[in-house]
Enzyme design. Structure first.
Site, PDB file in Angstrom:
ATOM      1  N   ALA A 131       0.827  -1.218   0.000  1.00 21.42           N
ATOM      2  CA  ALA A 131       0.000   0.000   0.000  1.00 21.42           C
ATOM      3  C   ALA A 131       0.858   1.265   0.000  1.00 21.42           C
ATOM      4  CB  ALA A 131      -0.926   0.005   1.220  1.00 21.42           C
ATOM      5  N   PHE A 141       4.324   3.600  -1.527  1.00 23.36           N
ATOM      6  CA  PHE A 141       4.622   4.251  -2.813  1.00 23.36           C
ATOM      7  C   PHE A 141       5.031   3.225  -3.881  1.00 23.36           C
ATOM      8  CE2 PHE A 141       8.449   6.498  -4.887  1.00 23.36           C
ATOM      9  CZ  PHE A 141       7.717   6.930  -5.986  1.00 23.36           C
ATOM     10  N   ILE A 142       6.170   2.599  -3.709  1.00 29.79           N
ATOM     11  CA  ILE A 142       6.657   1.666  -4.733  1.00 29.79           C
ATOM     12  C   ILE A 142       5.779   0.406  -4.751  1.00 29.79           C
ATOM     13  CG2 ILE A 142       8.630   0.283  -5.496  1.00 29.79           C
ATOM     14  CD1 ILE A 142      10.416   2.373  -3.985  1.00 29.79           C
ATOM     15  N   THR A 173      17.890  -0.663  -1.019  1.00 27.82           N
ATOM     16  CA  THR A 173      18.210   0.689  -1.465  1.00 27.82           C
ATOM     17  C   THR A 173      19.705   0.844  -1.742  1.00 27.82           C
ATOM     18  OG1 THR A 173      18.380   2.954  -0.628  1.00 27.82           O
ATOM     19  CG2 THR A 173      18.272   1.260   1.011  1.00 27.82           C
ATOM     20  N   ASP A 174      20.056   1.808  -2.575  1.00 27.58           N
ATOM     21  CA  ASP A 174      21.478   2.096  -2.822  1.00 27.58           C
ATOM     22  C   ASP A 174      22.136   2.754  -1.609  1.00 27.58           C
ATOM     23  OD1 ASP A 174      20.254   4.589  -2.961  1.00 27.58           O
ATOM     24  OD2 ASP A 174      21.197   5.185  -4.853  1.00 27.58           O
ATOM     25  N   GLU A 175      21.311   3.211  -0.642  1.00 25.91           N
ATOM     26  CA  GLU A 175      21.880   3.948   0.492  1.00 25.91           C
ATOM     27  C   GLU A 175      22.753   3.061   1.379  1.00 25.91           C
ATOM     28  OE1 GLU A 175      19.190   6.772   2.286  1.00 25.91           O
ATOM     29  OE2 GLU A 175      17.983   6.863   0.474  1.00 25.91           O
ATOM     30  N   TYR A 192      18.353   4.624   8.979  1.00 23.40           N
ATOM     31  CA  TYR A 192      17.581   3.971   7.902  1.00 23.40           C
ATOM     32  C   TYR A 192      18.466   3.039   7.082  1.00 23.40           C
ATOM     33  CZ  TYR A 192      15.554   3.371   3.242  1.00 23.40           C
ATOM     34  OH  TYR A 192      15.130   2.837   2.045  1.00 23.40           O
ATOM     35  N   LYS A 234      18.503  -1.096   6.675  1.00 22.62           N
ATOM     36  CA  LYS A 234      18.333  -1.787   5.389  1.00 22.62           C
ATOM     37  C   LYS A 234      19.560  -2.671   5.109  1.00 22.62           C
ATOM     38  CE  LYS A 234      15.433  -1.511   2.718  1.00 22.62           C
ATOM     39  NZ  LYS A 234      14.114  -2.202   2.545  1.00 22.62           N
TER      40      LYS A 234
HETATM   41  P1  NAD Z   1       6.822   3.763   1.732  1.00 20.66           P
HETATM   42  O1  NAD Z   1       7.264   4.345   3.030  1.00 20.66           O
HETATM   43  O2  NAD Z   1       6.082   4.602   0.754  1.00 20.66           O
HETATM   44  O3  NAD Z   1       5.912   2.480   2.010  1.00 20.66           O
HETATM   45  C1  NAD Z   1       6.221   1.523   2.974  1.00 20.66           C
HETATM   46  C2  NAD Z   1       5.007   0.619   3.138  1.00 20.66           C
HETATM   47  O4  NAD Z   1       5.328  -0.379   4.116  1.00 20.66           O
HETATM   48  C3  NAD Z   1       3.758   1.343   3.646  1.00 20.66           C
HETATM   49  O5  NAD Z   1       2.619   0.920   2.919  1.00 20.66           O
HETATM   50  C4  NAD Z   1       3.670   0.924   5.098  1.00 20.66           C
HETATM   51  O6  NAD Z   1       2.334   0.907   5.593  1.00 20.66           O
HETATM   52  C5  NAD Z   1       4.259  -0.477   5.046  1.00 20.66           C
HETATM   53  N1  NAD Z   1       4.821  -0.887   6.337  1.00 20.66           N
HETATM   54  C6  NAD Z   1       5.657  -0.194   7.148  1.00 20.66           C
HETATM   55  N2  NAD Z   1       5.935  -0.884   8.259  1.00 20.66           N
HETATM   56  C7  NAD Z   1       5.275  -2.064   8.144  1.00 20.66           C
HETATM   57  C8  NAD Z   1       5.175  -3.211   8.971  1.00 20.66           C
HETATM   58  N3  NAD Z   1       5.812  -3.280  10.159  1.00 20.66           N
HETATM   59  N4  NAD Z   1       4.423  -4.264   8.544  1.00 20.66           N
HETATM   60  C9  NAD Z   1       3.778  -4.209   7.354  1.00 20.66           C
HETATM   61  N5  NAD Z   1       3.812  -3.140   6.546  1.00 20.66           N
HETATM   62  C10 NAD Z   1       4.557  -2.083   6.936  1.00 20.66           C
HETATM   63  O7  NAD Z   1       8.144   3.151   1.091  1.00 20.66           O
HETATM   64  P2  NAD Z   1       8.597   3.071  -0.433  1.00 20.66           P
HETATM   65  O8  NAD Z   1       9.274   4.321  -0.789  1.00 20.66           O
HETATM   66  O9  NAD Z   1       7.486   2.575  -1.266  1.00 20.66           O
HETATM   67  O10 NAD Z   1       9.723   1.950  -0.315  1.00 20.66           O
HETATM   68  C11 NAD Z   1       9.392   0.559  -0.444  1.00 20.66           C
HETATM   69  C12 NAD Z   1      10.661  -0.251  -0.297  1.00 20.66           C
HETATM   70  O11 NAD Z   1      11.598   0.128  -1.297  1.00 20.66           O
HETATM   71  C13 NAD Z   1      11.370  -0.057   1.038  1.00 20.66           C
HETATM   72  O12 NAD Z   1      11.859  -1.311   1.455  1.00 20.66           O
HETATM   73  C14 NAD Z   1      12.506   0.895   0.729  1.00 20.66           C
HETATM   74  O13 NAD Z   1      13.600   0.689   1.588  1.00 20.66           O
HETATM   75  C15 NAD Z   1      12.828   0.507  -0.699  1.00 20.66           C
HETATM   76  N6  NAD Z   1      13.402   1.578  -1.542  1.00 20.66           N
HETATM   77  C16 NAD Z   1      12.795   2.796  -1.636  1.00 20.66           C
HETATM   78  C17 NAD Z   1      13.343   3.781  -2.475  1.00 20.66           C
HETATM   79  C18 NAD Z   1      12.689   5.124  -2.641  1.00 20.66           C
HETATM   80  O14 NAD Z   1      13.258   6.011  -3.308  1.00 20.66           O
HETATM   81  N7  NAD Z   1      11.503   5.370  -2.111  1.00 20.66           N
HETATM   82  C19 NAD Z   1      14.502   3.500  -3.205  1.00 20.66           C
HETATM   83  C20 NAD Z   1      15.092   2.239  -3.094  1.00 20.66           C
HETATM   84  C21 NAD Z   1      14.523   1.282  -2.262  1.00 20.66           C
HETATM   85  P1  TYD Z   2      14.695  12.281   0.412  1.00 19.94           P
HETATM   86  O1  TYD Z   2      13.582  12.440  -0.573  1.00 19.94           O
HETATM   87  O2  TYD Z   2      14.371  12.304   1.866  1.00 19.94           O
HETATM   88  O3  TYD Z   2      15.456  10.943  -0.001  1.00 19.94           O
HETATM   89  P2  TYD Z   2      16.876  10.343   0.550  1.00 19.94           P
HETATM   90  O4  TYD Z   2      17.322  11.100   1.724  1.00 19.94           O
HETATM   91  O5  TYD Z   2      16.495   8.950   0.903  1.00 19.94           O
HETATM   92  O6  TYD Z   2      17.811  10.430  -0.601  1.00 19.94           O
HETATM   93  O7  TYD Z   2      15.755  13.421   0.144  1.00 19.94           O
HETATM   94  C1  TYD Z   2      16.356  13.575  -1.128  1.00 19.94           C
HETATM   95  C2  TYD Z   2      17.395  14.656  -1.004  1.00 19.94           C
HETATM   96  O8  TYD Z   2      16.758  15.909  -0.750  1.00 19.94           O
HETATM   97  C3  TYD Z   2      18.347  14.438   0.174  1.00 19.94           C
HETATM   98  O9  TYD Z   2      19.654  14.860  -0.216  1.00 19.94           O
HETATM   99  C4  TYD Z   2      17.818  15.352   1.261  1.00 19.94           C
HETATM  100  C5  TYD Z   2      17.192  16.489   0.484  1.00 19.94           C
HETATM  101  N1  TYD Z   2      15.999  17.127   1.102  1.00 19.94           N
HETATM  102  C6  TYD Z   2      15.938  18.516   1.202  1.00 19.94           C
HETATM  103  O10 TYD Z   2      16.860  19.248   0.800  1.00 19.94           O
HETATM  104  N2  TYD Z   2      14.811  19.079   1.759  1.00 19.94           N
HETATM  105  C7  TYD Z   2      13.776  18.329   2.230  1.00 19.94           C
HETATM  106  O11 TYD Z   2      12.778  18.893   2.769  1.00 19.94           O
HETATM  107  C8  TYD Z   2      13.858  16.901   2.101  1.00 19.94           C
HETATM  108  C9  TYD Z   2      12.738  16.029   2.594  1.00 19.94           C
HETATM  109  C10 TYD Z   2      14.990  16.351   1.525  1.00 19.94           C
END
Ligand code: NAD
Ligand code: TYD
Length: 350
Positions: free
Chosen positions: A10, A12-13, A131-133, A156, A160
């Site tokens: 539910a 984002f990804i 994640t790449d982080e 974070y 991961k």
């Molecule tokens: P998000 O925060 O939008 O969504 C996370 C989802 O996990 C939510 O629906 C939340 O309700 C659910 N969740 C959280 N804790 C839970 C729990 N204890 N039990 C069951 N469900 C739970 O995250 P996202 O950005 O969609 O990321 C999804 C995955 O991809 C994560 O594992 C993240 O580390 C990874 N990822 C994200 C990015 C990015 O740019 N957003 C990039 C690379 C990898």
């Molecule tokens: P973010 O979207 O939180 O992703 P991540 O930290 O996982 O890469 O942030 C992306 C970049 O933007 C990061 O370098 C932090 C910066 N940032 C701001 O400058 N202002 C903001 O309000 C936020 C949320 C992030």
């Protein structure tokens, strides 16, 4: 009917992945297992919620019995594990929740899959989305490879990284058929507006200050979320067991450029004077331990599985802004209530 569990579907990804899978594989039953934290939103999935091959379970991966009970009912053949606490700034304020969900939750899933599959791994697969982080922070040069040593620097990314190590350990120790991907920053529709791009879009909409951390010179490699979902589907089907694949957009941008680009696009779309939104840019105190640069080398995925990003950055950006402007009700709903106190706390005095 084969069945597959998607955790965090539910979010984002996860919601983009669920939609792709449910629509592409009508012969497979997909179970979305999600706790519905602040980041989880079933409104992301209204278009497929009644599909015959889709079900939702509200459950927490930290509670082993809930995970067990879902496996007991559906006898899953596969796992797409996306559920996580995902925001770096929140991890700085409250690391423990990240340890619980990202580490303990992952171990619960690994244990449960191992228990139910019981050594019969034919046709089974455990896909861990990361994640790449985990690779840490780059200087001006270089890119992350799958072989780059882990060097996580935020709670974070440390959580991961820990989960990635555990997934690999279950492969080496128990033979669990795992695959891992590490992706760069995603953008697109349905991203919760605590992350840079939707936060800036929302603030431009309300003509609120646009907080840029430090000098805005940090660099991220941006990938359109639909391209990530396609890569996950492909790696699940064709990736080699026990392997890791990097996924990235080859699309590096400084944060300040992202913010300026959004200002220009939104001024045009909202009929504002050119340059009006840029005046809202406010440089604020930097994030603690702010990683300087991420950049992904995804040539393994491109060469082995013939994946490449399809959505060009300009096109993806237009699409993203259009989606948020067409879905202001979604934005208003997720930014009411708790979001306001989060925003106050996170940005006050910065
Ligand atoms: P998000 O925060 O939008 O969504 C996370 C989802 O996990 C939510 O629906 C939340 O309700 C659910 N969740 C959280 N804790 C839970 C729990 N204890 N039990 C069951 N469900 C739970 O995250 P996202 O950005 O969609 O990321 C999804 C995955 O991809 C994560 O594992 C993240 O580390 C990874 N990822 C994200 C990015 C990015 O740019 N957003 C990039 C690379 C990898
Ligand atoms: P973010 O979207 O939180 O992703 P991540 O930290 O996982 O890469 O942030 C992306 C970049 O933007 C990061 O370098 C932090 C910066 N940032 C701001 O400058 N202002 C903001 O309000 C936020 C949320 C992030």
């Amino acid at each position: 009917m084969n069945s597959i569990i998607i955790t965090g579907g539910a979010g984002f990804i996860g919601s983009h992945l669920v939609r792709l899978l449910v629509n592409t594989y009508p012969e497979i039953l997909f179970i979305n297992f999600d706790k519905l934290t602040y980041a989880g939103n079933l409104a992301n999935l209204t278009d497929i919620e009644n599909a015959p091959n889709y079900r939702f379970i509200k459950g927490d991966i930290v509670e082993e019995e809930s995970v067990m009970s879902a496996f007991e009912t559906y006898r899953f053949d596969g796992v797409f594990h996306l559920a996580a606490e995902s925001h770096v700034d929140r991890s700085i304020v409250n690391p423990k929740e990240f340890i619980m969900t990202n580490i303990v939750g992952t171990v619960n899933l690994l244990n449960t899959a191992r228990h139910f599959w019981n050594g019969h791994y034919e046709g089974k697969r455990f896909y861990h989305v990361s994640t790449d982080e985990v690779y840490g922070s780059l200087g001006d040069e270089g890119k992350f490879l799958e072989t780059t040593p882990y060097d996580p620097r935020s709670p974070y990314s440390a959580s991961k990284a820990s989960s990635d190590h555990l997934v690999r350990a279950y492969y080496h120790t128990y033979g669990l058929p795992v695959v891992i991907s590490n992706c760069s920053n995603n953008y697109g529709p349905n991203q919760f507006p605590e992350k840079l791009i939707p936060l800036i879009i929302n603030n431009i909409r309300h003509q609120k200050p646009l907080p840029v951390y430090g000098k805005g010179l940090n660099v991220r490699d941006w990938l359109y979320v639909g391209d990530h979902a396609r890569a996950i589907d492909l790696i699940y089907r064709e990736g080699r067991i026990g392997q890791t694949y990097n996924i990235g957009g080859s699309n590096e941008r400084q944060n300040i450029d992202i913010v300026r680009t959004l200002c220009r696009i939104m001024d045009r779309k909202l009929g504002r004077k050119d340059g009006e939104s840029e005046k809202l840019i406010t440089f604020v105190t930097d994030r603690a331990g702010h990683d300087f640069r991420y950049a992904i080398d995804s040539s393994k995925l491109q060469n082995e599985l013939c994946w490449k990003p399809e959505v060009k950055f300009d096109e993806g950006f237009e699409k993203t802004v259009d989606w948020y402007l067409a879905n202001q009700k979604w934005l208003d709903e997720v930014t009411s209530g708790d979001y306001l106190s989060y925003y106050e706390k996170m940005y006050k005095g910065r």
